[in-house]
Design a protein around this motif. Structure first.
Motif, short mmCIF file in Angstrom:
data_model
loop_
_atom_site.label_atom_id
_atom_site.label_comp_id
_atom_site.label_asym_id
_atom_site.label_seq_id
_atom_site.Cartn_x
_atom_site.Cartn_y
_atom_site.Cartn_z
N THR A 10 1.47 6.98 5.76
CA THR A 10 0.62 8.05 4.69
C THR A 10 -0.92 7.29 4.40
OG1 THR A 10 1.35 7.35 2.74
CG2 THR A 10 2.50 9.04 3.76
N ALA A 11 -1.79 8.41 4.15
CA ALA A 11 -3.08 7.69 3.54
C ALA A 11 -2.80 6.51 2.29
CB ALA A 11 -3.98 8.85 2.98
N ASP A 12 -1.90 6.79 1.42
CA ASP A 12 -1.52 5.73 0.43
C ASP A 12 -0.97 4.36 1.06
OD1 ASP A 12 -2.54 7.04 -1.43
OD2 ASP A 12 -0.43 8.09 -1.98
N GLU A 13 -0.23 4.65 2.09
CA GLU A 13 0.34 3.29 2.71
C GLU A 13 -0.74 2.50 3.24
OE1 GLU A 13 4.84 5.65 3.23
OE2 GLU A 13 3.36 5.42 4.99
N LEU A 14 -1.60 3.41 3.93
CA LEU A 14 -2.63 2.71 4.66
C LEU A 14 -3.62 1.97 3.82
CD1 LEU A 14 -3.64 5.59 7.44
CD2 LEU A 14 -2.38 3.23 7.85
N ASP A 15 -3.83 2.61 2.69
CA ASP A 15 -4.67 1.86 1.74
C ASP A 15 -4.10 0.72 1.23
OD1 ASP A 15 -6.97 2.38 0.30
OD2 ASP A 15 -5.86 2.75 -1.40
N VAL A 16 -2.79 0.83 1.11
CA VAL A 16 -2.07 -0.67 0.55
C VAL A 16 -2.44 -1.67 1.87
CG1 VAL A 16 0.28 -1.71 0.12
CG2 VAL A 16 -0.30 0.70 -0.84
N LYS A 17 -2.05 -1.16 3.14
CA LYS A 17 -2.20 -2.42 4.06
C LYS A 17 -3.61 -2.77 4.21
CE LYS A 17 0.93 -0.31 7.48
NZ LYS A 17 1.65 -0.80 8.69
N ARG A 18 -4.58 -1.87 3.92
CA ARG A 18 -6.10 -2.55 3.87
C ARG A 18 -6.15 -3.64 2.82
NH1 ARG A 18 -7.71 2.69 5.71
NH2 ARG A 18 -7.64 3.61 3.72
N LYS A 19 -5.52 -3.07 1.58
CA LYS A 19 -5.89 -4.16 0.23
C LYS A 19 -5.18 -5.29 0.68
CE LYS A 19 -7.11 -0.70 -3.15
NZ LYS A 19 -6.64 0.47 -3.61
N ILE A 20 -3.93 -5.51 1.02
CA ILE A 20 -3.31 -6.64 1.61
C ILE A 20 -4.35 -7.43 2.50
CG2 ILE A 20 -1.05 -7.78 2.38
CD1 ILE A 20 0.36 -5.24 1.28
N ALA A 21 -4.54 -6.80 3.70
CA ALA A 21 -5.39 -7.57 4.41
C ALA A 21 -6.73 -8.20 3.93
CB ALA A 21 -5.79 -6.76 5.44
N GLN A 22 -7.35 -7.57 3.18
CA GLN A 22 -8.39 -7.96 2.62
C GLN A 22 -8.05 -9.20 1.57
OE1 GLN A 22 -9.84 -4.34 1.30
NE2 GLN A 22 -11.83 -4.43 2.33
N SER A 23 -7.07 -8.97 1.05
CA SER A 23 -6.50 -10.28 -0.07
C SER A 23 -6.13 -11.38 0.80
CB SER A 23 -5.40 -9.58 -1.09
OG SER A 23 -4.46 -9.41 -0.32
N ARG A 24 -5.94 -11.29 1.92
CA ARG A 24 -5.72 -12.48 2.57
C ARG A 24 -6.74 -12.81 3.45
NH1 ARG A 24 0.29 -10.35 4.64
NH2 ARG A 24 1.18 -10.56 2.77
N GLY A 25 -7.88 -12.24 3.27
CA GLY A 25 -9.19 -12.56 3.96
C GLY A 25 -9.28 -12.08 5.33
N ARG A 26 -8.52 -11.40 5.69
CA ARG A 26 -8.33 -10.59 6.83
C ARG A 26 -9.37 -9.16 6.96
NH1 ARG A 26 -2.92 -9.99 8.11
NH2 ARG A 26 -1.97 -11.94 7.55
N PRO A 27 -9.99 -8.87 8.19
CA PRO A 27 -10.49 -7.64 8.20
C PRO A 27 -9.59 -6.46 8.02
CG PRO A 27 -10.59 -8.73 10.60
CD PRO A 27 -9.90 -9.60 9.44
N PRO A 28 -9.93 -5.27 7.49
CA PRO A 28 -9.03 -4.32 7.20
C PRO A 28 -8.80 -3.62 8.54
CG PRO A 28 -11.16 -3.71 6.52
CD PRO A 28 -11.48 -5.17 6.93
N VAL A 29 -7.99 -4.22 9.34
CA VAL A 29 -7.93 -3.53 10.65
C VAL A 29 -6.59 -2.85 10.63
CG1 VAL A 29 -7.67 -3.86 13.28
CG2 VAL A 29 -9.88 -5.08 11.95
N TYR A 30 -6.25 -1.92 11.13
CA TYR A 30 -5.00 -1.22 11.34
C TYR A 30 -3.92 -2.16 12.23
CZ TYR A 30 -0.87 1.67 12.54
OH TYR A 30 0.18 2.07 12.48
#
Ligand code: GLU
Length: 445
Positions: A101-121
Motif C-alpha cells: 500500500t502507499a503507507d507501506e511504501l512510505d515506511v520502506k522509503r523512510k527506513i532506507a533514508q534513515s540508513r543512508g540509502r537512496p529511497p529505491v523500491y
C-alpha cells in the motif's frame, strides 16, 4: 536524414499555456523545417481529469497559433494496444505485480533514508510466490504493476542537453499500471511512439528522468528508442516561476488580450536560444532559423515586456488588408487604409486603434495652455484652403511660423494638443486630412 515524425502530447486536463505551446512550437518548427510529420496526441488516459472541452480548446489554440497537425489521435482509444503491450512485458518477466500500500511504501522509503540509502523500491514483490500472491488477493489486495529496470546505465545523446546517462540501479522500478488497472503515462507514451513511428521525442526537461525507463521499455517492445530532446523550463524575466505574469495566462486569455499569434510564436521560438529575440511575421521564417543546437541549457526567460514589444513590432508593419476585418469590427470609420497607416506605429495591439478612432473622428477635449490661447485662436486663419491633404500640415505650420515667429516644439505642440488632446501620437501630416477641415476648425475653438 530521414523525415522526422514528432508528436506534441498535451493532457487535456487544463488549458494550454506558454510552456506547453513552446514544446508544441519546437516540435512543429523542427518537423516542418525538414518536411516531416507533426502529430497531435491527446494524452487523455486520466479519464477523470481529462475533458472534451479542454481538448477542443487546445485544438482551437493550436489552430489559432498556426501549429496545425498532420494527424491526431486520443490515448483513450488505444487501451487495447496498451493491454497487449503489458501482456508482452509480463511474458518477458519485465512487468511484475506488487501489493504494497502507499503507507507501506512510505515506511520502506523512510527506513532506507534513515540508513543512508537512496529511497529505491526494494523489489520485495519479486520474491512473492504464487501462494503469497493468492493470499494477498484473497485479503482483497489488488496488484499494481512495476517495470523491471535492467540496473544498467542508459545513455543517449540528447539533442539539447548533450550526452545523458541514467543509472537505472539508482531509481525505483516505475509503476506502469495502478491498482485500479489504469495506466500511468510512461507505458502508453512508449507504445504510441512506437506505433506512430516517432523518430524524435521533443519535450520539457521535467521528463528527463522518465527517459531512462522509457528507453528500456522501447528496447523491450520495439527495438530502438527515438532521438530525444529535452528543453529547459520556462521562467519569468526575473528567473522565478511564471505565476502571476502574462506568461501564466492561457492561450485563450492571451488571445482575448489581443496578442498576435506570431508575437507569441516569435518569443517562444527565440527565448533561451542564441538568436536575438525579434519578431517574425510567419512560422516559415521561424522554421528556417530553427536548430536544436541554438537552444541553451539554462532556463529560458519569458519576458512580458519582450512579448509586448514583439507584438508592437508586428502591428507596426501589418498591412491594411491583414487587419481590415478587425478594424471594421472596431468601428466602420477605422476601416480605411489611410487611417491604419497613420496610426499603426502608435499601436501595441490592433485594438489600440479604437482609441485613435475616438481621437480622430470623435470629440477629444482640446488641451490649450494659457500661454497658447492667442496662438491657437489665430491658427485657423492660416489653415490652407480647401480639403486637407498630407501637404496641409507643413503648409499650415510654415505659414504660422512666418506669422508668429514660433518654431519647433513651441509651434507644433500647442497644435497637436489642441487637435488631439495629447502630447504624443501619429504624424500630424497624416492626422490632419483624417480629422478633416470641419473638426480641425471646431477643435481650434
Ligand atoms: N502528456 C505528457 C505531458 O504533457 C507528454 C510528455 C511527453 O511528451 O512524453 O507532460
Amino acid at each position: 536524414m530521414t523525415r522526422p515524425v514528432v508528436r506534441f502530447a498535451p493532457s487535456p486536463t487544463g488549458r494550454l499555456h506558454v510552456g506547453n505551446v513552446r514544446t508544441a512550437l519546437i516540435n512543429w518548427l523542427f518537423s516542418r523545417g525538414q518536411q516531416g510529420k507533426f502529430i497531435l496526441r491527446i494524452d487523455d488516459t486520466d479519464l477523470e481529469r481529462s475533458t472534451k472541452e479542454n481538448e477542443e480548446a487546445l485544438k482551437v489554440d493550436l489552430t489559432w497559433l498556426g501549429l496545425t497537425w498532420d494527424d491526431t489521435f486520443n490515448q483513450s482509444d488505444r487501451f487495447a494496444s496498451y493491454d497487449a503491450a503489458s501482456d508482452r512485458l509480463r511474458e518477458m518477466g519485465l512487468l511484475y505485480p506488487c501489493y504494497e500500500t502507499a503507507d507501506e511504501l512510505d515506511v520502506k522509503r523512510k527506513i532506507a533514508q534513515s540508513r543512508g540509502r537512496p529511497p529505491v523500491y526494494d523489489r520485495a514483490a519479486l520474491s512473492l510466490t504464487a501462494d503469497d500472491r493468492a493470499k494477498l488477493e484473497a485479503e482483497g489486495r489488488k496488484p499494481h504493476w512495476r517495470f523491471k529496470l535492467s540496473g544498467e546505465r542508459i545513455e543517449w545523446n540528447d539533442l539539447v542537453r548533450g550526452p545523458q546517462s541514467i543509472d537505472t540501479s539508482s531509481v525505483s522500478d516505475p509503476i506502469l499500471i495502478r491498482e485500479d488497472g489504469s495506466y500511468l503515462y510512461t507505458l502508453p507514451s512508449v507504445v504510441d511512439d512506437i506505433d506512430a513511428g516517432i523518430t524524435h521525442v521533443v519535450r520539457g526537461e521535467d521528463h528527463v528522468t522518465n527517459s531512462g525507463a522509457q528507453i528500456e521499455i522501447f528496447m523491450a517492445l520495439g527495438g530502438k528508442a527515438p532521438e530525444m530532446a529535452h528543453t529547459p523550463l520556462l521562467v519569468g524575466a526575473d528567473g522565478n516561476a511564471l505565476s502571476k505574469r502574462i506568461g501564466s495566462l492561457s492561450m485563450g486569455e492571451l488571445r482575448a488580450r489581443g496578442y498576435e499569434p506570431m508575437a507569441i510564436c516569435s518569443h517562444l521560438a527565440k527565448l533561451g536560444t542564441s538568436d536575438n529575440i525579434e519578431a517574425r511575421a510567419t512560422l516559415e521564417q521561424l522554421c528556417g532559423e530553427f536548430a536544436f543546437s541554438k537552444i541553451g541549457r539554462a532556463p529560458a526567460r519569458f519576458d512580458d515586456a519582450d512579448l509586448n514589444s514583439l507584438n508592437g513590432a508586428l502591428v507596426h508593419e501589418m498591412p491594411f488588408e491583414t487587419v481590415r476585418e478587425r478594424l471594421t469590427a472596431i468601428d466602420a470609420r477605422a476601416a480605411s487604409e489611410a487611417f491604419w497607416l497613420a496610426i499603426r506605429e502608435n499601436c501595441t495591439f490592433v485594438a489600440d486603434a479604437a482609441g485613435w478612432v475616438e481621437t480622430i473622428f470623435g470629440a477629444p477635449a482640446p488641451v490649450v495652455a494659457e500661454e497658447d490661447r492667442e496662438f491657437i485662436a489665430g491658427a485657423a486663419a492660416h489653415l490652407p484652403a480647401g480639403d486637407l491633404t498630407s501637404e496641409s500640415w507643413s503648409a499650415w505650420t510654415n505659414a504660422l511660423k512666418a506669422a508668429t515667429g514660433r518654431k519647433g516644439r513651441g509651434l507644433f505642440m500647442p497644435l497637436r494638443k489642441a487637435l488631439t488632446g495629447m502630447e504624443h501620437g501619429p504624424d500630424m501630416s497624416a492626422l490632419l486630412p483624417l480629422i478633416g477641415r470641419e473638426k480641425v476648425l471646431q477643435r481650434l475653438g
